[in-house]
Design an enzyme around this catalytic site. Sequence first.
Site, PDB file in Angstrom:
ATOM      1  N   ASP A   1       0.857  -1.199   0.000  1.00 15.31           N
ATOM      2  CA  ASP A   1       0.000   0.000   0.000  1.00 15.31           C
ATOM      3  C   ASP A   1       0.885   1.237   0.000  1.00 15.31           C
ATOM      4  OD1 ASP A   1      -2.383   1.565   0.073  1.00 15.31           O
ATOM      5  OD2 ASP A   1      -2.162   1.837   2.219  1.00 15.31           O
ATOM      6  N   SER A   2       0.271   2.373  -0.320  1.00  9.05           N
ATOM      7  CA  SER A   2       1.010   3.634  -0.260  1.00  9.05           C
ATOM      8  C   SER A   2       1.358   3.988   1.188  1.00  9.05           C
ATOM      9  CB  SER A   2       0.162   4.749  -0.853  1.00  9.05           C
ATOM     10  OG  SER A   2      -1.028   4.890  -0.090  1.00  9.05           O
TER      11      SER A   2
ATOM     12  N   CYS B   1      -4.233  -1.300  -2.381  1.00  9.99           N
ATOM     13  CA  CYS B   1      -4.320   0.139  -2.613  1.00  9.99           C
ATOM     14  C   CYS B   1      -5.170   0.322  -3.866  1.00  9.99           C
ATOM     15  CB  CYS B   1      -2.913   0.696  -2.828  1.00  9.99           C
ATOM     16  SG  CYS B   1      -2.883   2.444  -3.227  1.00  9.99           S
TER      17      CYS B   1
ATOM     18  N   GLU C   1      -3.217   9.357   7.638  1.00  8.98           N
ATOM     19  CA  GLU C   1      -1.770   9.097   7.767  1.00  8.98           C
ATOM     20  C   GLU C   1      -1.160   9.942   8.896  1.00  8.98           C
ATOM     21  OE1 GLU C   1       0.781   7.190   5.834  1.00  8.98           O
ATOM     22  OE2 GLU C   1      -0.959   6.002   5.276  1.00  8.98           O
TER      23      GLU C   1
ATOM     24  N   CYS D   1     -11.127   2.914  -0.908  1.00  9.68           N
ATOM     25  CA  CYS D   1      -9.751   3.229  -0.527  1.00  9.68           C
ATOM     26  C   CYS D   1      -9.492   2.442   0.739  1.00  9.68           C
ATOM     27  CB  CYS D   1      -9.590   4.731  -0.269  1.00  9.68           C
ATOM     28  SG  CYS D   1      -8.012   5.154   0.518  1.00  9.68           S
TER      29      CYS D   1
ATOM     30  N   HIS E   1      -7.661   2.934   3.158  1.00  9.54           N
ATOM     31  CA  HIS E   1      -7.569   3.704   4.401  1.00  9.54           C
ATOM     32  C   HIS E   1      -8.955   3.895   5.038  1.00  9.54           C
ATOM     33  CE1 HIS E   1      -3.563   4.789   2.939  1.00  9.54           C
ATOM     34  NE2 HIS E   1      -3.326   5.420   4.069  1.00  9.54           N
TER      35      HIS E   1
HETATM   36  N1  DGL Z   1      -5.037   3.161   0.540  1.00  5.48           N
HETATM   37  C1  DGL Z   1      -4.916   3.718  -0.759  1.00  5.48           C
HETATM   38  C2  DGL Z   1      -6.106   3.393  -1.637  1.00  5.48           C
HETATM   39  O1  DGL Z   1      -6.718   2.374  -1.388  1.00  5.48           O
HETATM   40  C3  DGL Z   1      -4.275   4.961  -0.712  1.00  5.48           C
HETATM   41  C4  DGL Z   1      -4.476   6.145  -1.143  1.00  5.48           C
HETATM   42  C5  DGL Z   1      -3.453   7.213  -1.199  1.00  5.48           C
HETATM   43  O2  DGL Z   1      -2.277   6.985  -0.908  1.00  5.48           O
HETATM   44  O3  DGL Z   1      -3.880   8.297  -1.581  1.00  5.48           O
HETATM   45  O4  DGL Z   1      -6.438   4.086  -2.555  1.00  5.48           O
END
Ligand code: DGL
Length: 270
Positions: free
Chosen positions: A7-8, A70, A162, A194, A196
């Site tokens: 993931d990011s 992600c 974050e 997303c 998150h």
């Molecule tokens: N968790 C990511 C997603 O599902 C991250 C988003 C991001 O880094 O902007 O899109």
Amino acid sequence: MAVGIFDSGLGGLTIHEAVARRLPELPLVYYGDNAHAPYGVRDTDDIFRLTCAGVERLWDDGCDLVILACNTASAAALRRMQETWVPGDKRVLGVFVPLIEALTERQWGDNSPPREVGVKHVALFATPTTVSSRAFQRELAFRAIGVDVEAQPCGGLVDAIEDGDMILAEALVRSHVEALQRRMPRPEAAVLGCTHYPLMADVFQDALGADVDVYSQANLVADSLSDYIDRHPDMLGTGAGGTFLTTGDAERVSRKATQFLRRKITFQAA
Ligand code: DGL
């Protein structure tokens, strides 16, 4: 024998948790590109480059199968990776398809032609990049007809999560839900597109109302991964698992992850 989860940043931990619960014997390696999060405001070349770097790091750890936990990377980079970059002995899977299969009442991996489904009005909450890619609508159109999707780009929400600023995150969820409801007052289902956002699932549910079905990906991805591994046991690599890697400040990321998951998580430098 390990599977990589990319993931990011911290959001993919929601998928990691669900996979670990569903498949407790499966060793996992997590990679969070916290130094470059959020991805949701980056351009697609940038996301492609960063995602390939993270996936390669997981391959180096013996994870021949990597889940892009992600949506932004799945929407912006996955198809290009699969078509131009992933070698034949490796696999990279995204998180959209299991969600859409559940929403359209399909068995995992059912690729039969699109058909009418029960749900007609769907609200999609995702990052600006995921929304503008229209990847969700494209995957949905392969499987269902007559479904109206209204998408809300949730600017700022990943940054707030974050940063661990949950007061700001809650205010943003409520204002994004209100903005969506101005265009689609009565969605039957809402998709948290997303990884998150499950960290804010209660707030989404409260703002949307109890009669809206809120789909979040973690358990769906875990179930579909279990099915995939049953069908492709050869894709389990040689890695030992049990590690959490980050491109960010390992101490800070460990602190945030521990706070989110309410158990001790220790990251190390990727
Ligand atoms: N968790 C990511 C997603 O599902 C991250 C988003 C991001 O880094 O902007 O899109």
